[in-house]
Every structure is written in structure tokens, then in C-alpha cells.
Design a protein around this motif. Structure first.
Motif, PDB file in Angstrom:
ATOM      1  N   LYS A  34      27.242  -7.516  46.019  1.00 40.79           N
ATOM      2  CA  LYS A  34      28.590  -8.065  45.886  1.00 40.79           C
ATOM      3  C   LYS A  34      29.305  -8.083  47.229  1.00 40.79           C
ATOM      4  O   LYS A  34      28.895  -7.444  48.191  1.00 40.79           O
ATOM      5  CB  LYS A  34      29.405  -7.234  44.895  1.00 40.79           C
ATOM      6  CG  LYS A  34      28.877  -7.214  43.477  1.00 40.79           C
ATOM      7  CD  LYS A  34      29.737  -6.299  42.619  1.00 40.79           C
ATOM      8  CE  LYS A  34      29.214  -6.172  41.204  1.00 40.79           C
ATOM      9  NZ  LYS A  34      30.032  -5.235  40.400  1.00 40.79           N
ATOM     10  N   GLU A  38      34.795  -8.308  45.240  1.00 46.41           N
ATOM     11  CA  GLU A  38      34.174  -8.219  43.921  1.00 46.41           C
ATOM     12  C   GLU A  38      33.991  -6.772  43.489  1.00 46.41           C
ATOM     13  O   GLU A  38      34.130  -6.431  42.312  1.00 46.41           O
ATOM     14  CB  GLU A  38      32.821  -8.936  43.930  1.00 46.41           C
ATOM     15  CG  GLU A  38      32.929 -10.449  44.030  1.00 46.41           C
ATOM     16  CD  GLU A  38      31.587 -11.119  44.155  1.00 46.41           C
ATOM     17  OE1 GLU A  38      31.450 -12.280  43.715  1.00 46.41           O
ATOM     18  OE2 GLU A  38      30.660 -10.491  44.705  1.00 46.41           O
ATOM     19  N   LYS A  45      33.938  -6.081  37.785  1.00 47.55           N
ATOM     20  CA  LYS A  45      33.114  -7.284  37.671  1.00 47.55           C
ATOM     21  C   LYS A  45      31.654  -6.875  37.835  1.00 47.55           C
ATOM     22  O   LYS A  45      31.258  -6.360  38.887  1.00 47.55           O
ATOM     23  CB  LYS A  45      33.515  -8.288  38.747  1.00 47.55           C
ATOM     24  CG  LYS A  45      32.866  -9.635  38.619  1.00 47.55           C
ATOM     25  CD  LYS A  45      33.429 -10.587  39.669  1.00 47.55           C
ATOM     26  CE  LYS A  45      32.832 -11.975  39.493  1.00 47.55           C
ATOM     27  NZ  LYS A  45      33.393 -12.929  40.476  1.00 47.55           N
ATOM     28  N   ASP A  49      29.180 -13.348  42.032  1.00 45.46           N
ATOM     29  CA  ASP A  49      29.154 -14.813  41.936  1.00 45.46           C
ATOM     30  C   ASP A  49      27.967 -15.368  42.721  1.00 45.46           C
ATOM     31  O   ASP A  49      27.237 -16.233  42.246  1.00 45.46           O
ATOM     32  CB  ASP A  49      30.465 -15.395  42.475  1.00 45.46           C
ATOM     33  CG  ASP A  49      31.649 -15.035  41.593  1.00 45.46           C
ATOM     34  OD1 ASP A  49      31.438 -14.832  40.372  1.00 45.46           O
ATOM     35  OD2 ASP A  49      32.767 -14.928  42.121  1.00 45.46           O
ATOM     36  N   THR A  50      27.793 -14.842  43.915  1.00 45.57           N
ATOM     37  CA  THR A  50      26.658 -15.225  44.775  1.00 45.57           C
ATOM     38  C   THR A  50      26.050 -13.953  45.349  1.00 45.57           C
ATOM     39  O   THR A  50      26.733 -13.227  46.084  1.00 45.57           O
ATOM     40  CB  THR A  50      27.108 -16.140  45.926  1.00 45.57           C
ATOM     41  OG1 THR A  50      27.734 -17.307  45.381  1.00 45.57           O
ATOM     42  CG2 THR A  50      25.903 -16.557  46.766  1.00 45.57           C
TER      43      THR A  50
END
Length: 273
Positions: A34, A38, A45, A49-50
Motif C-alpha cells: 500500500k 492507504e 482499507k 488500489d495499485t
């Protein structure tokens, strides 16, 4: 029906406990991929996301981790070898030799297990200072070469070996040294391997003592290297989790491979629970 319900409840409790214990490792691995926003997000979370695979390369470049790994391997190997040898010798002496005060001596050794490790830090540090061993491999290895706990484990197993083996070896002309290494050690190799594995895990994860007795990067171990990601104003949790994941991987692999041997040795050593 009662047996099925009991079985289902048992498996539910075991699986729930297992997931609860594995959860921190899952969170560590996911956090290593992360970004900092994040990781700090509220509510938490779970998935990035990436995936930030670059965190691993950056974490290894922040400090001389190859040197830290080498130091940990050296310290772990030598400390485990010496401690295993001394534990075997002490367990053999207190289980097979008859001498005045044997049981009292072993009871005294067991009493030392009640002393918290933190209470010994000052004494050991003063000793290392007087020996001029600070910031040396000797300071990292020598204080960890004796263990009452592992001696107790081995002694419990040595006492299970029937005396008939000793008498038979005496008839064949074997002395105490040969009897130990040719009969006692092979018969208890499973327990000895478990002692080696548990000791290796403990040495690899050691943090407080290496941090106290080392001052230079040339002697520091991987666990001490993790403080690189902390400073007075913030902590790079993304890089810290990436480095921690790399450091813990060898131990996790070792434990997964040897888990059955560890459980078997403990269950046969009279120290369940």
C-alpha cells in the motif's frame, strides 16, 4: 448428533483461532503493497488500489540489509550450535549421571527460568563492557549459549530412554561420550531438531539485546535494522511492512516445513499445553 455438534464446534473454534492468529500476517503483507495514505485510511482499507511492489526495493535500499542478513545468519548459526551442544551436555549430565545434589542443582536451574529476561540485561551489559566485547560478535553470541528451557526439554526425553541401552553399550565397550552421541542423540533427534528450530527462530527474532550491544551497521542484525524506518517525526509504515515481510519469510517457511516435527517432539516430551 451430539458428537457431530461437538466436532463442528471444535473445528469452528480452531479455525476461528487460526484465522485470528494469521490475520496480523495478512495485514502486514497487504500493507507492504500500500501507499502511506492507504495504510492510514479510516476506516481501514484492506486491499491496495495499485500494489506498490516498489516498496520492497526501496525498503532494502534504505539500510545495508544484505549486511544485516549476513550478521543474523552468523549469529543465529553459531548461537544455535553452541546452545544446542551445551543443552545436550547438561541434559545428559543431569539425567544419567548420579552425583550428590543433582536434583537440587536442576531445581535451581529451573528456578532461574522464573527470572524475567529484562532483569538480566543490565548484568549482562556490564559483563560485556568489562570484557570489552561491546559491538562484537562475541557479545551477540556468548550470552545466548546456555538455555535452561531447552535443557529441560532434552532432559525430559533423555529420562525416557531405558537404562538397558546404557548397560548394553557398556558391555560393548562404549564410554559415556560414545553412548551420548551414538545412542542418546540419535534416539532423540526429533526433539533435538525441534530445539534447533525453536532456538533459530528465537535468535533470528532477537531485537532488544542486539540493539543494546551494537553501535555500528557492521554488527547489527535484521531486526535492529527495522528501526531505520522510524524517525522523530514519522514512521514509514509501508517500507517497514515490506522489510518485515522479507525478514519473516525465512522463518515462516522454516516453521511450515517443520511444524509436524515440532508438535510431535512437544507431545512426546511431557510438556503438553
Amino acid at each position: 448428533m451430539k458428537k457431530k455438534l461437538k466436532s463442528i464446534l471444535t473445528y469452528f473454534v480452531l479455525i476461528s483461532g487460526g484465522l485470528f492468529m494469521v490475520l496480523p500476517f495478512i495485514w502486514m503483507i497487504l500493507s507492504s503493497l500500500k501507499t502511506m495514505p492507504e495504510i492510514m485510511a479510516i476506516p481501514p482499507k484492506w486491499l491496495p488500489d495499485t500494489p506498490q511492489w516498489s516498496n520492497y526495493g526501496e525498503a532494502m535500499s534504505r539500510a545495508p540489509f544484505p549486511r544485516y542478513f549476513l550478521n543474523s545468519v552468523i549469529v543465529t548459526t553459531l548461537a544455535v550450535a553452541l546452545q544446542t551442544f551445551l543443552s545436550i551436555m547438561m541434559a545428559y549430565a543431569t539425567s544419567r549421571f548420579q552425583f550428590p545434589g543433582r536434583n537440587a542443582l536442576f531445581a535451581l536451574l529451573l528456578g532461574l527460568m522464573m527470572v524475567p529476561y529484562e532483569m538480566l540485561l543490565i548484568t549482562n551489559y556490564v559483563t560485556m563492557t568489562r570484557l570489552h566485547w561491546l559491538d562484537t560478535f562475541a557479545a551477540l553470541i556468548v550470552p545466548n549459549t546456555a538455555s535452561v528451557y531447552y535443557t529441560y526439554i532434552l532432559r525430559s526425553n533423555f529420562l525416557r530412554v531405558p537404562d538397558s541401552y546404557l548397560y548394553s553399550s557398556r558391555l560393548d565397550g562404549a564410554n559415556s561420550w560414545k553412548y551420548l552421541w551414538r545412542i542418546m542423540v540419535p534416539m532423540n533427534k526429533s526433539t533435538i531438531m525441534t530445539v534447533i528450530l525453536l532456538n533459530a527462530i528465537g535468535e533470528w527474532n532477537s531485537f532488544m539485546w542486539p540493539m543494546i550491544v551494537t553501535n555500528s551497521d557492521a554488527l547489527r542484525t535484521v531486526q535492529v535494522g527495522l528501526i531505520t524506518f522510524n524517525n522523530d517525526t514519522s514512521t514509514r509504515y509501508d517500507l517497514l511492512m515490506a522489510a518485515a515481510t522479507i525478514i519473516i519469510t525465512p522463518l515462516m517457511t522454516l516453521f511450515i516445513v517443520a511444524r509436524k516435527r515440532i508438535v510431535s517432539a512437544f507431545s512426546h516430551g511431557g510438556i503438553k499445553g
